[in-house]
Motif scaffolding. Structure first.
Motif, mmCIF file in Angstrom:
data_model
loop_
_atom_site.group_PDB
_atom_site.id
_atom_site.type_symbol
_atom_site.label_atom_id
_atom_site.label_comp_id
_atom_site.label_asym_id
_atom_site.label_seq_id
_atom_site.Cartn_x
_atom_site.Cartn_y
_atom_site.Cartn_z
ATOM 1 N N ARG A 118 56.220 11.872 79.345
ATOM 2 C CA ARG A 118 55.663 10.612 78.828
ATOM 3 C C ARG A 118 56.765 9.602 78.509
ATOM 4 O O ARG A 118 56.646 8.420 78.785
ATOM 5 N N LYS A 159 66.439 0.620 70.286
ATOM 6 C CA LYS A 159 65.231 0.666 69.443
ATOM 7 C C LYS A 159 63.979 1.030 70.261
ATOM 8 O O LYS A 159 63.129 1.807 69.818
ATOM 9 N N GLU A 160 63.879 0.485 71.481
ATOM 10 C CA GLU A 160 62.725 0.771 72.340
ATOM 11 C C GLU A 160 62.545 2.276 72.524
ATOM 12 O O GLU A 160 61.435 2.802 72.456
ATOM 13 N N VAL A 214 61.427 4.224 69.347
ATOM 14 C CA VAL A 214 59.987 4.105 69.082
ATOM 15 C C VAL A 214 59.193 4.932 70.095
ATOM 16 O O VAL A 214 58.222 5.595 69.747
ATOM 17 N N MET A 215 59.620 4.919 71.348
ATOM 18 C CA MET A 215 58.947 5.756 72.363
ATOM 19 C C MET A 215 58.959 7.229 71.946
ATOM 20 O O MET A 215 57.950 7.922 72.053
ATOM 21 N N GLU A 259 57.973 8.182 81.672
ATOM 22 C CA GLU A 259 57.017 7.208 82.221
ATOM 23 C C GLU A 259 57.104 5.875 81.483
ATOM 24 O O GLU A 259 57.086 4.805 82.092
ATOM 25 N N MET A 260 57.197 5.947 80.150
ATOM 26 C CA MET A 260 57.229 4.708 79.362
ATOM 27 C C MET A 260 58.482 3.893 79.630
ATOM 28 O O MET A 260 58.467 2.676 79.522
ATOM 29 N N SER A 261 59.561 4.612 79.950
ATOM 30 C CA SER A 261 60.837 3.913 80.156
ATOM 31 C C SER A 261 61.090 3.619 81.635
ATOM 32 O O SER A 261 62.203 3.265 82.016
ATOM 33 N N GLY A 262 60.080 3.775 82.440
ATOM 34 C CA GLY A 262 60.254 3.515 83.869
ATOM 35 C C GLY A 262 61.295 4.420 84.502
ATOM 36 O O GLY A 262 62.013 4.021 85.407
ATOM 37 N N ALA A 301 66.999 -1.826 77.369
ATOM 38 C CA ALA A 301 65.720 -1.231 77.749
ATOM 39 C C ALA A 301 65.788 -0.627 79.148
ATOM 40 O O ALA A 301 65.007 0.238 79.485
ATOM 41 N N LYS A 302 66.717 -1.133 79.940
ATOM 42 C CA LYS A 302 66.836 -0.587 81.290
ATOM 43 C C LYS A 302 68.030 0.362 81.404
ATOM 44 O O LYS A 302 68.434 0.734 82.486
#
Lengths: 367, 367
Positions: A59, A261-262, A265-266, A62-65, A30-31
């Motif tokens: 977007r 997967k994160e 979906v984003m 932003e969602m993924s920092g 995720a990071k």
């Protein structure tokens, strides 16, 4: 080495690298910093189409920092507009933005996922994708090209176009020189018209000089920017040829599959959200632009006669049947599309049509 | 200590704790485990409404790699259905799911964000929220309650309802006992009808026994589940009283503000995506359910006469004006809504209405 082979190798290498990263480090995925490039088919700053692709990238970032970074390139900045399908397919870049009917030459079936003359409107296409089998069929159609498609926008019902000749019967299309690409053009040709393929930048001059008698474009917002009201007598509606044109994002399949997967979906969420946002913006801005065209520029808004629509509809369905008969995947998609249109057709009459009938008496051209 | 004071203190405490976390650990925010509770106004398993809330929570969890965990409770599981606004406002829980017209008693202006009789349909409401000033006004309306609203679904045009008396003129509403809540009910009362507020579980029996002459519910999918076709003679359309009912998520403002930016955007994206997904599902499933009602259950589908619609429309706009005159925020929202409906109204006639006119000849009740 041929350019095509080079692109293939480069693409495969990038995809393998991405896949290896994805597999080796599950805990911190995720990071994981991921950089993608998106090539669009749109000119820089084109409202909603190019700006929508840029908004989507913002977007996701932003969602993924800030970790999932998609750099968006307008047509020609990295590859030519119509080179984007190939570039993403080959893995040169990971993502593209366009409209599926641009790829009719790759797969005739693709056209059904963008705009079908007398087909589904924006909510109908959305219902087919997310409440029916539309997206599954689209994925199947793009799979041989190593692409994953996502609906990512809709223009709403387009306008019928700007005409310098009046259309009072189907015979008035005979010899009419019109700029109208794609399936709509095929239908026009069947009606006896001459399809002229004019690049966007030359349409205005061609219309002004009588090189063409008519042109379609998008809707009031974009048509206003093009200034067609200065050189055309009539503004016809509705846009029978594009009743709800779907814009797409497409992703290199290996690159998409290699995402955590994160991030998948984003991307999916952002594409669907963009569909909604774009349609909303088009509806709001088209309303305002149409009012300006009518009140400030005294545009002569004309409705296609009902019997002209009925006859074009017949020609359109013949055209679709012909294309579907010549290509296996197009045949499969066409059959599914027809079945779905029947499923939502009666409901549309009872719901949205009845609604508009009731509302149009209050909010209408008549005042 | 009064229950209300207790809830307030509990809410403030939770919010402060969340805010403190947000400020003290900016670098790892995206991986910060956050647990929220969402209380809905829906029965367990209610298609699209409850399942949509659960799907939204799942998507947010996926995007955050399991770190942002929203547990969804159906009506009555944690608080009663109509206690959810208060529970989120007070910070007892962080999120809710409902429809804004449920909160007319808190703020009359709220009703404009759910369904306005003879107002905007699903794409119109979306255009108002994301292409106009609708969402901004909604945020302003909920701010005094410490809530952040997000559009998160739409039923599409609803049906007019199930009737055991035929409606041939506006006079046929006189003395008609109908289950129709909200603004629609106020309009019915103005037409001389009697509004009966029957809980969902009792409508079928009341209709069967003649306690009520008519009831509205949602659309073919949900109406089929309720079995009304077994006890009502006529199925009227269109749903003039709810032409595109918006479902909402609302968040405790302090809890929302304390979220890392990543999670805020995930929530916003997921809500808008759900709007699109829900409308798509409703359209697809309503189409299939309507076909089943017609072909298998021989439901008598009847359209409200045009002059009945025109007269109800007049009464509806009078009703809205009256409510708007009595409440400052309702007045402001009503004025903005009317202005926006005018902006998209003519465009709707030229685009969607003209489209449906052309399509209905092919896909229609007539076959």
């Amino acid at each position: 080495m041929k350019r095509r082979d080079f692109l293939k190798k480069a693409g495969a290498g990038a995809a393998v690298a991405a896949a290896a990263t994805a597999v080796s480090a599950p805990a911190v995925l995720a990071k994981k910093k991921i950089k993608w490039k998106m090539v669009t088919t749109w000119p820089p700053k084109l409202p909603y189409l190019q700006t929508g692709a840029e908004r989507l990238a913002k977007r996701v970032k932003e969602m993924s920092g800030g970790e999932f970074d998609i750099k968006v390139y307008a047509a020609g900045e990295l590859v030519p507009a119509f080179g984007s399908f190939e570039a993403v397919s080959n893995g040169t870049v990971q993502a593209g933005s366009g409209a599926a009917y641009y790829w009719a030459g790759k797969s005739p079936a693709a056209q059904w996922f963008a705009a079908v003359p007398f087909g589904l409107n924006a909510v109908g296409m959305a219902a087919w994708f997310w409440g029916g089998d539309g997206l599954k069929l689209w994925e199947e159609t793009y799979a041989p090209f190593n692409l994953v498609p996502r609906p990512a926008g809709n223009t709403g019902v387009q306008m019928g176009g700007w005409f310098n000749k009046k259309i009072e019967s189907i015979n008035d299309f005979k010899g009419l020189k019109m700029r109208i690409p794609g399936l709509g053009g095929k239908v026009l040709a069947k009606a006896g018209g001459t399809v002229v393929l004019t690049p966007g930048g030359e349409i205005f001059t061609n219309l002004e000089r009588g090189v063409i008698d008519a042109t379609e474009w998008v809707g009031p917002l974009h048509d206003y920017i093009m200034g067609f009201y200065k050189v055309a007598k009539y503004y016809y509606y509705p846009g029978w040829h594009e009743p709800g044109t779907v814009l797409e994002n497409f992703f290199n399949k290996k690159a998409y599959d290699a995402l955590p997967k994160e991030y998948q979906v984003m991307l999916d969420m952002a594409c669907a959200e963009t569909y909604n946002w774009m349609l909303s913006g088009f509806n709001a801005d088209n309303g305002a632009a149409l009012e300006k065209l009518i009140t400030q520029h005294h545009v002569n808004l004309v409705r296609f006669p009902a019997d002209v629509m009925a006859q074009l509809r017949k020609l359109a369905y013949e055209t679709l049947d012909e294309i579907a008969a010549k290509d296996k995947q197009a045949g499969k998609v066409h059959a599914a599309f027809k079945k779905f249109q029947k499923q939502v057709g009666v409901w549309g009459e009872v719901s949205e049509k009845a609604y508009y009938d009731v509302i149009a008496e209050k909010f209408s051209l008549k005042g």
